[in-house]
Enzyme design. Structure first.
Site, PDB file in Angstrom:
ATOM      1  N   GLU A  51       0.923  -1.277   0.180  1.00 52.07           N
ATOM      2  CA  GLU A  51      -0.122   0.128   0.073  1.00 52.07           C
ATOM      3  C   GLU A  51       0.892   0.993   0.036  1.00 52.07           C
ATOM      4  O   GLU A  51       0.636   2.079   1.006  1.00 52.07           O
ATOM      5  CB  GLU A  51      -0.892   0.021   1.157  1.00 52.07           C
ATOM      6  CG  GLU A  51      -1.794  -1.164   1.299  1.00 52.07           C
ATOM      7  CD  GLU A  51      -3.041  -1.106   2.232  1.00 52.07           C
ATOM      8  OE1 GLU A  51      -2.855  -0.178   3.160  1.00 52.07           O
ATOM      9  OE2 GLU A  51      -3.945  -1.812   2.453  1.00 52.07           O
TER      10      GLU A  51
ATOM     11  N   GLU B 218      -5.540  -8.521   0.805  1.00 53.65           N
ATOM     12  CA  GLU B 218      -5.907  -8.348   2.314  1.00 53.65           C
ATOM     13  C   GLU B 218      -7.386  -7.916   2.197  1.00 53.65           C
ATOM     14  O   GLU B 218      -7.868  -7.358   1.370  1.00 53.65           O
ATOM     15  CB  GLU B 218      -5.216  -6.995   2.792  1.00 53.65           C
ATOM     16  CG  GLU B 218      -3.767  -7.271   3.432  1.00 53.65           C
ATOM     17  CD  GLU B 218      -3.145  -5.849   3.923  1.00 53.65           C
ATOM     18  OE1 GLU B 218      -4.231  -5.117   4.600  1.00 53.65           O
ATOM     19  OE2 GLU B 218      -2.101  -5.583   3.802  1.00 53.65           O
TER      20      GLU B 218
HETATM   21  C1  BG6 Z   1      -3.990  -2.403   5.818  1.00 50.41           C
HETATM   22  C2  BG6 Z   1      -2.583  -2.530   6.019  1.00 50.41           C
HETATM   23  O1  BG6 Z   1      -4.211  -0.952   5.260  1.00 50.41           O
HETATM   24  O2  BG6 Z   1      -4.744  -2.336   6.643  1.00 50.41           O
HETATM   25  C3  BG6 Z   1      -2.348  -3.000   7.465  1.00 50.41           C
HETATM   26  O3  BG6 Z   1      -1.815  -3.092   5.098  1.00 50.41           O
HETATM   27  C4  BG6 Z   1      -3.240  -2.500   8.281  1.00 50.41           C
HETATM   28  O4  BG6 Z   1      -1.069  -2.606   7.727  1.00 50.41           O
HETATM   29  C5  BG6 Z   1      -4.768  -2.943   7.837  1.00 50.41           C
HETATM   30  O5  BG6 Z   1      -2.950  -3.252   9.591  1.00 50.41           O
HETATM   31  C6  BG6 Z   1      -5.881  -2.760   8.825  1.00 50.41           C
HETATM   32  O6  BG6 Z   1      -5.906  -1.350   9.015  1.00 50.41           O
HETATM   33  P1  BG6 Z   1      -6.024  -0.865  10.457  1.00 50.41           P
HETATM   34  O7  BG6 Z   1      -5.559   0.595  10.248  1.00 50.41           O
HETATM   35  O8  BG6 Z   1      -7.317  -1.135  10.978  1.00 50.41           O
HETATM   36  O9  BG6 Z   1      -4.918  -1.504  11.162  1.00 50.41           O
END
Ligand code: BG6
Length: 458
Positions: free
Chosen positions: A164, A361
């Site tokens: 990202e 993800e």
């Molecule tokens: C993604 C990232 O944007 O979302 C992670 O690659 C991140 O590093 C994940 O932890 C979830 O978002 P957050 O901000 O709730 O941890």
């Protein structure tokens, strides 16, 4: 029954800075996150810093067994640049041993390691010189990438350069939630450009290394824009948003060109970055083999209510839109809209010559999950199962329509530390008890995932 293609990847993603811990051990030097926490601990939820996180540095062998236990055949994590090359030049043998042992353990359990190089963890020594603001960062990164390919290329076949990139760019230079928390459009664009060139140079190094059966890609967050209406102004807002947040990296990484519309906009607002003469050629010659897309939420846009004319910046062309029908994840404040995954699948097929890609993800962060603990100590996270099902249905529809998707990774495997949010929202298949040596306990969703991967569908 929904069935996925043969050899589909089932697994999860995480990152070194969010799981490893041992932030000041094993020869590692500080990243911006370690330093920022030292300087301003009050910015971090409940003063939860990155020193221990989920203690993977000490618990990885058991964790790898857990991966297998819930049917994962692949897992993405990252290498910490600051662990492998603490001063940017000297190889840390202790880090080499740790990562080699970790990746070998995965392979022994039939879990393919997909390894990423940069997950928001800029070395402090480099940040002190300007981080991605300076062109020299590109060569520092290319060197780090080369060392990683040489040290682990026999174990790791699928590599990714960045996770990202838009997040460290926008959060660090516009939104204030990543170090150095500046607010400067011009710097942000330059940082974005250097990040792109660092990616491109890493791909070039990868090709030189000639890793047998090796493939290289990049992980991008995809948040496609949906316009409030079909009016030309609202549609322009969508076009601007997609160019900035979707095509800005997808186009150069897959097609080898920077989107014309984006260049036009940057020119219009006097934001064009400094470039070097050979960059265009480098970008064109170093496209990727595959793409990972992190999908959490769509972007809702409209034309701004009171724009300046002529427009002075992006804010005069696109504004956020509060869609009245939205369904929310109230803990994270993100909209839940699985349908976008189908649209993304078709975009990959039609706009990006059906390059192989995977969902790298997707997941649901929920606070205070202890509320759902049974007497036997299992978290009943049916909401997470529901979330995955809805997204998988849309993804499957996209695959049926011919999109070349080869896997689905969730965020995440064991609950992990999240930047300024610490351990507030939990995403894992395993609960991590940070009060009790990071003890892991499987949640209901872990059992479900095992079934899903065994049946290659649901
Ligand atoms: C993604 C990232 O944007 O979302 C992670 O690659 C991140 O590093 C994940 O932890 C979830 O978002 P957050 O901000 O709730 O941890």
């Amino acid at each position: 029954m929904i069935k996925f293609p043969k050899d589909f990847l089932w697994g999860s993603a995480a990152s070194a800075p969010q799981t490893e811990g041992a932030a000041a051990m094993g020869g590692k030097s500080p990243s911006t996150w370690d330093k920022w926490f030292e300087l301003n601990p009050e910015l971090f939820n409940q003063n939860q810093g990155p020193e221990i996180t989920s203690d993977v540095y000490h618990q990885y062998r058991e964790d790898v067994k857990r991966m297998k236990e819930i049917g994962m055949n692949s897992y993405r994590t990252s290498i910490a640049w600051t662990r492998l090359l603490p001063d940017g030049k000297t190889l840390n043998e202790e880090a080499v041993r740790f990562y080699r042992d970790y990746f070998t353990a995965m392979l022994e359990e039939g879990v393919e390691p997909i390894i990423n190089l940069f997950h928001f963890d800029m070395p402090w020594w480099l940040m002190e010189q300007g981080g991605w603001e300076i062109r020299a960062s590109v060569e520092h990164f290319a060197y780090y990438a080369k060392v990683a390919f040489e040290q682990f290329g026999d174990l790791v076949k699928r590599w990714t350069t960045f996770n990202e990139p838009l997040v460290h760019i926008e959060c660090g230079y516009l939104l204030g939630c990543h170090y150095p928390a500046k607010n400067d459009w011009r710097l942000m664009v330059q940082v974005g450009y250097h990040t792109l060139m660092a990616h491109v140079r890493a791909v070039e190094e990868f090709r030189k290394c000639q890793i047998e059966h090796g493939e290289i890609g990049i992980i991008l967050n995809v948040s496609p824009a949906y316009a409030r209406s079909q009016s030309p102004e609202d549609l322009l807002a969508k076009e601007v948003s997609d160019n900035r947040s979707v095509y800005s990296f997808l186009d150069p990484c897959v097609l080898g060109t920077v989107p014309e519309k984006l260049v036009e906009l940057l020119k219009q607002f006097d934001l064009l970055p400094f470039v070097e003469e050979t960059d265009e050629k480098l970008i064109a010659e170093n496209t990727v083999d595959f793409i990972g897309l992190n999908y959490y939420q769509p972007t809702r846009v409209k034309a701004p209510d009171h724009p300046q004319t002529p427009p002075q910046g992006f804010r005069d062309l696109v504004a956020g839109y509060d869609w009245p029908e939205k369904k929310m994840n109230p803990y994270r404040g993100w909209e839940i809209y699985p349908e976008a995954l189908y649209d993304v699948a078709l975009m990959m097929k039609e706009k990006y010559h059906n390059i192989p890609w995977y969902v790298s993800e997707n997941g649901m962060g929920v606070a205070d999950e202890e509320r759902f603990l049974t007497e036997e100590g299992e978290i009943q996270d049916d909401y997470r199962i529901e979330f995955m099902k809805e997204h998988l249905e849309q993804l499957h529809k996209g695959i049926e329509a011919g999109s070349n998707c080869f896997g689905y990774h969730t965020w995440t495997f064991v609950d992990c530390w999240s930047w300024l949010n610490g351990y507030r929202n939990r995403y894992g298949f395993y609960r991590v008890d940070i009060e009790d040596n990071c003890k892991r306990t499987m949640k209901l969703s872990g059992k479900w995932y095992k079934q899903l991967s065994e049946q290659n569908g649901f």
